[in-house]
Scaffold this motif. Sequence first.
Motif, short mmCIF file in Angstrom:
data_model
loop_
_atom_site.label_atom_id
_atom_site.label_comp_id
_atom_site.label_asym_id
_atom_site.label_seq_id
_atom_site.Cartn_x
_atom_site.Cartn_y
_atom_site.Cartn_z
N GLU A 258 5.77 6.97 13.34
CA GLU A 258 6.34 4.99 13.67
C GLU A 258 5.03 4.62 12.06
O GLU A 258 5.40 3.12 11.46
N ARG A 259 4.44 5.21 12.82
CA ARG A 259 3.05 4.60 11.06
C ARG A 259 3.19 4.58 9.98
O ARG A 259 2.66 4.09 9.25
N PHE A 260 3.66 5.90 9.71
CA PHE A 260 3.95 6.69 8.20
C PHE A 260 4.30 5.51 7.86
O PHE A 260 5.04 5.22 6.73
N TRP A 261 6.04 5.38 8.62
CA TRP A 261 6.97 4.49 7.55
C TRP A 261 6.97 2.70 7.88
O TRP A 261 7.24 2.72 6.74
N ALA A 262 6.00 2.42 8.68
CA ALA A 262 6.09 1.83 8.47
C ALA A 262 4.11 0.85 6.90
O ALA A 262 4.66 -0.08 6.45
N SER A 263 3.65 2.01 7.21
CA SER A 263 3.17 1.98 5.81
C SER A 263 3.96 2.24 4.65
O SER A 263 3.22 1.15 3.20
N PHE A 264 5.33 3.21 4.82
CA PHE A 264 5.68 2.57 3.49
C PHE A 264 6.45 1.07 3.31
O PHE A 264 6.39 0.49 2.44
N GLN A 265 6.64 0.41 4.31
CA GLN A 265 7.21 -0.37 4.27
C GLN A 265 6.12 -1.52 3.85
O GLN A 265 6.65 -2.75 2.94
N HIS A 266 5.37 -0.89 3.96
CA HIS A 266 4.44 -2.45 3.90
C HIS A 266 3.93 -2.31 1.64
O HIS A 266 3.44 -2.93 0.85
N ASN A 267 3.84 -1.12 1.68
CA ASN A 267 4.15 -0.21 -0.12
C ASN A 267 4.65 -0.81 -0.80
O ASN A 267 4.83 -1.83 -1.98
N VAL A 268 6.49 -0.94 -0.03
CA VAL A 268 7.59 -1.82 -0.65
C VAL A 268 6.92 -3.20 -0.86
O VAL A 268 7.43 -3.76 -1.90
N ALA A 269 6.38 -3.83 0.51
CA ALA A 269 5.92 -4.94 -0.25
C ALA A 269 4.65 -5.72 -1.36
O ALA A 269 5.00 -5.99 -1.77
N LEU A 270 4.23 -4.39 -1.07
CA LEU A 270 3.55 -4.36 -2.38
C LEU A 270 3.97 -4.31 -3.62
O LEU A 270 3.42 -4.81 -4.87
N ILE A 271 4.84 -3.66 -3.79
CA ILE A 271 5.24 -3.41 -5.45
C ILE A 271 5.95 -4.03 -5.42
O ILE A 271 5.36 -4.54 -6.94
N VAL A 272 6.17 -5.00 -4.32
CA VAL A 272 6.87 -6.73 -5.07
C VAL A 272 6.10 -7.33 -5.97
O VAL A 272 5.95 -8.08 -6.46
N ALA A 273 5.05 -7.22 -4.81
CA ALA A 273 3.42 -7.94 -5.67
C ALA A 273 2.91 -7.63 -6.44
O ALA A 273 2.44 -8.73 -7.18
N MET A 274 2.98 -6.60 -6.98
CA MET A 274 2.01 -5.88 -8.03
C MET A 274 3.08 -5.64 -9.31
O MET A 274 2.68 -5.13 -9.64
N ALA A 275 4.50 -5.48 -9.08
CA ALA A 275 5.31 -5.13 -9.99
C ALA A 275 6.01 -5.86 -10.00
O ALA A 275 6.11 -6.19 -11.86
N VAL A 276 7.09 -6.71 -9.24
CA VAL A 276 7.91 -7.21 -9.86
C VAL A 276 7.83 -8.67 -9.54
O VAL A 276 7.84 -8.68 -11.14
N VAL A 277 7.22 -9.01 -9.14
CA VAL A 277 6.82 -10.28 -9.47
C VAL A 277 5.41 -10.72 -10.85
O VAL A 277 5.50 -11.23 -11.59
N PRO A 278 4.86 -9.98 -10.78
CA PRO A 278 3.76 -9.68 -11.78
C PRO A 278 4.31 -9.97 -13.52
O PRO A 278 4.69 -10.30 -14.14
N THR A 279 5.45 -9.28 -13.05
CA THR A 279 6.42 -8.67 -14.30
C THR A 279 7.43 -9.84 -14.91
O THR A 279 7.27 -10.05 -16.11
N VAL A 280 7.58 -10.13 -13.68
CA VAL A 280 8.73 -11.14 -13.76
C VAL A 280 7.89 -12.91 -14.65
O VAL A 280 8.03 -13.21 -15.33
N VAL A 281 7.01 -12.91 -13.89
CA VAL A 281 6.56 -14.23 -13.61
C VAL A 281 5.50 -14.05 -15.15
O VAL A 281 4.88 -14.72 -16.77
N GLY A 282 5.30 -12.77 -15.46
CA GLY A 282 3.66 -12.55 -16.48
C GLY A 282 4.80 -12.52 -18.34
O GLY A 282 4.33 -13.08 -18.91
N LEU A 283 6.34 -12.58 -17.68
CA LEU A 283 7.05 -12.00 -19.24
C LEU A 283 6.94 -13.53 -18.89
O LEU A 283 7.15 -13.85 -20.52
#
Length: 300
Positions: A68-93
């Motif tokens: 369960e800790r492994f799958w929870a860590s990937f859920q946190h990774n998805v949140a960090l994709i939003v923070a490191m890829a999606v939001v910076p791309t939109v705001v940076g654009l």
Amino acid sequence: MAPPDAGAARPRGRGGYWLYLLPSLVLFLAIIVVPFLMNVATSFTRWSGVGTPTWIGLDNYTKLFADERFWASFQHNVALIVAMAVVPTVVGLVLAAALFDYIARRFGARTASALRAAFYLPQVLPVAVAGVVWGWMLHPSYGAVNQIFGLKVNWLGDPDLALATVMAIMVWFQLGYPVVIFMAGLQRVDPSLYEAAEIDGASWWRRFWHITIPQIRPEIFVVLLTCTIAALKVFGPIFVLTRGGPGSATMVPSYFSYLNFFQKVNVGYGSAIATVLALIIVVVTFLFLRVQDRDQERDS
């Protein structure tokens, strides 16, 4: 005199390029391919890092997919994709378009360049230095953020706030990279497109939507891909800020692998985590490139 045979000379010219590629190829094999294959082999063993590994087949992967800790860590990774890829791309654009199409024209290119450098500054700072400074600023007792706003919040120690706090820090840290890439991409856009749209009465947002975004789609793909990969393998900020805590509130696969490698000395299990993470990154990269190729084929 008969002219030299150009066809005969061509193969020798092509062969010469390999001499320039050979050093990079050797480094790629020594630093990437060989360690990865060794890691894959280790993932099929039980090993503490000392002595002879014991072959256990797929036991590490069976355990991993039920962890369960492994799958929870990937859920946190998805949140960090939003923070490191999606939001910076939109705001940076938006920021890059504003600097290029508004600030540079109204206040001069030097002002736009100074602001671009200011946005990029966090990328220049070492991760450890930035993490330590943010740790001081967010300290529950003497942190500047709590002192300024009169709060008593444990930003990095509260399980309900830690991940959101790390996400906010990563947005700050990552934002400058898209701004620089997009401003570089905007340099190749024909200025007459903006001038004609402005003469026709198009607002800034309409110029942004109908000119800026379509013209720099290749740069958008590059930024999304590189930032997504960075988010999937993020380690340094988590190590410096939270060590995966409190509890497992900010645990990510890369730190989970490190935890099993060096603290639990379960090298085989840590290798399995690293192998799965590497394969996910390869699949994500392949999907991004496929989407980009289809987009280019549709435009051609």
